[in-house]
Design a protein around this motif. Sequence first.
Motif, PDB file in Angstrom:
ATOM      1  N   MET A   1       0.858  -1.192   0.000  1.00  0.00           N
ATOM      2  CA  MET A   1       0.000   0.000   0.000  1.00  0.00           C
ATOM      3  C   MET A   1       0.890   1.237   0.000  1.00  0.00           C
ATOM      4  O   MET A   1       1.730   1.395   0.904  1.00  0.00           O
ATOM      5  N   ASN A   2       0.718   2.077  -1.015  1.00  0.00           N
ATOM      6  CA  ASN A   2       1.523   3.302  -1.147  1.00  0.00           C
ATOM      7  C   ASN A   2       3.023   3.004  -1.093  1.00  0.00           C
ATOM      8  O   ASN A   2       3.791   3.677  -0.400  1.00  0.00           O
ATOM      9  N   ASN A   3       3.411   1.934  -1.810  1.00  0.00           N
ATOM     10  CA  ASN A   3       4.809   1.522  -1.912  1.00  0.00           C
ATOM     11  C   ASN A   3       5.396   1.029  -0.583  1.00  0.00           C
ATOM     12  O   ASN A   3       6.615   0.934  -0.444  1.00  0.00           O
ATOM     13  N   LEU A   4       4.550   0.739   0.391  1.00  0.00           N
ATOM     14  CA  LEU A   4       4.998   0.190   1.663  1.00  0.00           C
ATOM     15  C   LEU A   4       4.349  -1.171   1.860  1.00  0.00           C
ATOM     16  O   LEU A   4       3.178  -1.373   1.508  1.00  0.00           O
TER      17      LEU A   4
ATOM     18  N   LYS B   1      -1.151  -7.662   6.698  1.00  0.00           N
ATOM     19  CA  LYS B   1      -2.524  -7.163   6.625  1.00  0.00           C
ATOM     20  C   LYS B   1      -3.532  -8.240   7.046  1.00  0.00           C
ATOM     21  O   LYS B   1      -3.859  -8.353   8.227  1.00  0.00           O
TER      22      LYS B   1
ATOM     23  N   TYR C   1       2.918  -4.216   4.181  1.00  0.00           N
ATOM     24  CA  TYR C   1       2.300  -4.390   5.494  1.00  0.00           C
ATOM     25  C   TYR C   1       1.918  -5.853   5.723  1.00  0.00           C
ATOM     26  O   TYR C   1       1.594  -6.576   4.774  1.00  0.00           O
TER      27      TYR C   1
END
Length: 388
Positions: free
Chosen positions: A60-63, A67, A65
């Motif tokens: 998510m947004n180049n990060l 999840k 996680y």
Amino acid sequence: MGRRPPARKPSFMKILVKDFSTKLMIPPQFVKLHRGTLARRCTLRPSGTADSWRVRTKLMNNLLYFKKGWKKFAQHHSLGFGDLLVFRHAQDCEFHVDIFDKSCCCKDPVTSQNVESQKDNDSILTSTGLEKNLDPKTPALEAAEDFMASSEFPTFNRIMQPSYVGLHHGYMLIKPDFAKLHIKDRTREVKIEISGKTWTVRLRKHGSSHNLSACWTQLARENALKVGDVCVFELINAKDHTLKLSIFRSTMKIKTGRSKARSGKGLKAQSSKALTSANEFSSLSKYPSCPCLVHFTYLRGGYLQVPSAFVKQMKVTAGAKKVKLECGGKEWNALLSSHGSHRRLSHGWSALAKHNSLQIGDACVLELIHTNDAVIKITVFKSHVQHR
């Protein structure tokens, strides 16, 4: 020459801050160095246990996680703000996890046998890598769900697991949906009422989750809670957060054929004659009276809800009042208490119901034969035999 020390396994550390309850970011530098060994499906192995938890990663947004599955992992291990986790990358996207609290001391391990919080979509792996098939539809759970369906109060249930009934450092997770609707953020304790005794239990908030902690262990021990038992909590007083606890034992058995016949349309058909007789009896009584149909809640919950119009004739406005119940030539001391706008007969009611073999679908007529002394005569109309 001395022995060469073993190679250090790749690892990273996370201090839990901000929104860690639903996802956890893997440090970008760790991702950069080990991108080739990080897959969409990971396995977390908490230290001190033989359990494994499946967690999926999501970009998510180049990060990257942790999840799906992380929320249940966090809830089960009571992860809180300021806790410190060390992830040691073992093999094939498998991590060994050391969990420390704010004092930098390692938390006691929490095993996951019969974990109720894992029953939705995610599964637990045993130490052999095989999935446990959890069947939540036990007789105790079915009885608990029937009880909840007939309650007039907000409710939630919990299947007892080892971490809830442990001898030390026990806790009990309140279902998030219930906590969101009925528990205020500043609430620090709740009252739990069971079998005439009230417990004050500490409430701890971890992210978006709420746990019953201090005093819960003692309550569980004194009431002999065991793994597989089902606890139903009813919010009988929202102002001071009083929860009534009803326990459905894992050893209980449901008699085939009877439970279905005495529920829903079957209950209505079998009880209609008893209720008709009770209404006729009540209309002819020279005392203030009211008919009541016996529901599942009134037998399991240990109380009888009394119509407000009947109670008003006793001049009871608030609080609790001692009353005397008469039935079949025998007397019981009971308590008439207030729960919001509702009035209940409790304590002695359970003994009366047991002595008179009350069943779902029976009808009772309450007559106030002595106003000053608060004496209530109860006449029982059976759904299958003549009344007595």
